[in-house]
Design a protein around this motif. Sequence first.
Motif, PDB file in Angstrom:
ATOM      1  N   GLU A 147       0.778  -0.754  -0.255  1.00 43.28           N
ATOM      2  CA  GLU A 147       0.417   0.092  -0.255  1.00 43.28           C
ATOM      3  C   GLU A 147       1.254   0.988  -0.480  1.00 43.28           C
ATOM      4  N   ARG A 148       1.919   1.129   0.284  1.00 48.11           N
ATOM      5  CA  ARG A 148       2.741   2.469   0.296  1.00 48.11           C
ATOM      6  C   ARG A 148       4.121   1.617  -0.867  1.00 48.11           C
ATOM      7  N   GLN A 266       1.332   8.892   0.233  1.00 50.25           N
ATOM      8  CA  GLN A 266       0.313   9.755  -0.104  1.00 50.25           C
ATOM      9  C   GLN A 266       0.997  11.660  -0.540  1.00 50.25           C
ATOM     10  N   GLU A 267       1.488  12.203   0.564  1.00 42.37           N
ATOM     11  CA  GLU A 267       2.061  12.878  -0.272  1.00 42.37           C
ATOM     12  C   GLU A 267       2.828  13.350  -1.358  1.00 42.37           C
ATOM     13  N   LYS A 269       2.959  10.955  -3.530  1.00 40.33           N
ATOM     14  CA  LYS A 269       1.616  11.088  -5.029  1.00 40.33           C
ATOM     15  C   LYS A 269       1.392  11.863  -5.205  1.00 40.33           C
ATOM     16  N   GLY A 270       1.292  13.465  -4.537  1.00 34.25           N
ATOM     17  CA  GLY A 270       0.114  14.298  -4.454  1.00 34.25           C
ATOM     18  C   GLY A 270       1.063  15.330  -4.978  1.00 34.25           C
TER      19      GLY A 270
END
Length: 291
Positions: A147-148, A266-267, A269-270
């Motif tokens: 997931e990461r 997530q950061e 990817k953002g």
Amino acid sequence: MGGRFAMLTFERQFAAPVETLWEAWTAPAARALWAPPSPTVTVEFLEADTRVGGREISLCKVDGHPDTRCEAGWLELQPALCSVNYEVISSEGITQSASLVTANFSSQGEGSRMVVTVQLSSLSEDMEYGYRQGYGAGLDNLDAVSERTMLLSRVIKAPRDVVWGAWLNPESLPKWWGPDGFSCKTKRIDLRAGGEWVFDMIGPDGTVYPNHHLYGDVKTGDRIGYTLLWGENGPKHADAWVAFEEEDGATKITLGMVFATAAEFQEAKGFGAVELGQQTLGKLARFIGAS
């Protein structure tokens, strides 16, 4: 003691796409992260060669107990579909079990599904309970790792030795590394196993991003494994690997990164890490004249 046979099956759903799950399952850098079943266990990889006929040897270490040795051999690898490997567990020179492990992969919406079957033959002691616990915990860890995990790939129209030479060369790597408009200023660079690269990446606006790469696994022409730190001897940012595969006279590059936390993933990817990473691979292709 007579041998005991057991057939074990583990089924899991994963949020990660099947291609990402496959890489997390097979890439040595990722396997080293999810293999320990608990925080009290450390796993040391002595050898890792993920290809048909390749072998993986690891030591499972628990304080106060003898090391457990695991030798695995890859018998079949069909990317994102199926893997088959044997596994022999021993301790203090005594073989405890032998098994055949088959993992089947399939897409499940935006995620994936995995079915692992273990045909287990216990030899010196009954290993079924340990296998159920170990694989159960390992697959939980695999879920978290996948997931990461971020994957980038690109086919570069040049022979593998040329692409490898541009990557594992201390003179050339700093010239192309980084997204468009970025440059590198090297402090120290040693691209061998156990070596490091300490450098600043400088953005188009002059912003300086300190970096420290630690090289753990360098398998010539085939694979690089390294750890990314936030600045020299800083906190870990990610564990990463690069695989180089021949493909009809060209070279397929697969770059995988397991971020230290899901939040960092997530950061990244953002702020467009996938696009920026593709720009970096594009600079590599242009550097060797194969864009």
